[in-house]
Scaffold this motif. Structure first.
Motif, PDB file in Angstrom:
ATOM      1  N   GLU A   1       0.850  -1.183   0.000  1.00  0.00           N
ATOM      2  CA  GLU A   1       0.000   0.000   0.000  1.00  0.00           C
ATOM      3  C   GLU A   1       0.889   1.237   0.000  1.00  0.00           C
ATOM      4  N   TRP A   2       0.871   1.943  -1.117  1.00  0.00           N
ATOM      5  CA  TRP A   2       1.731   3.098  -1.267  1.00  0.00           C
ATOM      6  C   TRP A   2       1.361   4.213  -0.308  1.00  0.00           C
ATOM      7  N   THR A   3       0.100   4.384  -0.037  1.00  0.00           N
ATOM      8  CA  THR A   3      -0.327   5.505   0.797  1.00  0.00           C
ATOM      9  C   THR A   3       0.153   5.369   2.240  1.00  0.00           C
ATOM     10  N   ALA A   4       0.452   4.162   2.659  1.00  0.00           N
ATOM     11  CA  ALA A   4       0.926   3.976   4.027  1.00  0.00           C
ATOM     12  C   ALA A   4       2.314   4.573   4.215  1.00  0.00           C
ATOM     13  N   ASN A   5       3.085   4.647   3.135  1.00  0.00           N
ATOM     14  CA  ASN A   5       4.453   5.159   3.230  1.00  0.00           C
ATOM     15  C   ASN A   5       4.600   6.590   2.705  1.00  0.00           C
ATOM     16  N   MET A   6       3.522   7.193   2.283  1.00  0.00           N
ATOM     17  CA  MET A   6       3.579   8.553   1.751  1.00  0.00           C
ATOM     18  C   MET A   6       3.161   9.552   2.820  1.00  0.00           C
ATOM     19  N   HIS A   7       3.786  10.693   2.825  1.00  0.00           N
ATOM     20  CA  HIS A   7       3.393  11.767   3.737  1.00  0.00           C
ATOM     21  C   HIS A   7       2.096  12.365   3.247  1.00  0.00           C
ATOM     22  N   SER A   8       1.262  12.779   4.172  1.00  0.00           N
ATOM     23  CA  SER A   8      -0.040  13.351   3.795  1.00  0.00           C
ATOM     24  C   SER A   8       0.130  14.701   3.124  1.00  0.00           C
ATOM     25  N   ARG A   9       1.180  15.429   3.473  1.00  0.00           N
ATOM     26  CA  ARG A   9       1.407  16.762   2.890  1.00  0.00           C
ATOM     27  C   ARG A   9       2.480  16.724   1.809  1.00  0.00           C
ATOM     28  N   GLY A  10       2.866  15.545   1.431  1.00  0.00           N
ATOM     29  CA  GLY A  10       3.880  15.446   0.398  1.00  0.00           C
ATOM     30  C   GLY A  10       5.273  15.438   0.975  1.00  0.00           C
ATOM     31  N   LYS A  11       6.240  15.100   0.112  1.00  0.00           N
ATOM     32  CA  LYS A  11       7.631  15.020   0.558  1.00  0.00           C
ATOM     33  C   LYS A  11       8.182  16.423   0.748  1.00  0.00           C
ATOM     34  N   ARG A  12       8.922  16.642   1.788  1.00  0.00           N
ATOM     35  CA  ARG A  12       9.493  17.971   2.042  1.00  0.00           C
ATOM     36  C   ARG A  12      10.953  17.985   1.747  1.00  0.00           C
TER      37      ARG A  12
END
Length: 90
Positions: free
Chosen positions: A79-90
């Motif tokens: 599941e990609w969303t589990a490892n993605m930041h909610s506000r995007g990569k900073r």
């Protein structure tokens, strides 16, 4: 891995009852009250037996845990969303 010695407070109620039964049986077999040495000897033997049983169970649990660790769950999908930041990569 060294397991600390089991005490009577660490035992379950059924194990404590079994120990009491063993002490009562020894007292009845002797026909007299047991000395401190005899009581401690019976307790130490029973505690050693319990610790050996618990060690065998712990080894089995470690083996199963190790086997599960080596086999990834094939039915699960990544599941990609589990490892993605909610506000995007900073």
């Amino acid at each position: 891995m060294l397991i600390p010695k089991l005490t009577q407070q660490d035992m379950t109620e059924s194990e404590q009852r079994q120990l009491k039964t063993l002490l009562d049986q020894a007292k009845k077999a002797k026909g007299l009250a047991l000395s401190n040495s005899e009581t401690n000897h019976i307790k130490d033997d029973y505690i050693a037996q319990l610790m050996a049983e618990r060690e065998v169970i712990a080894k089995q649990v470690r083996v199963v845990k190790r086997q599960k660790k080596l086999k990834p769950d094939i039915s699960a999908t990544y599941e990609w969303t589990a490892n993605m930041h909610s506000r995007g990569k900073r």
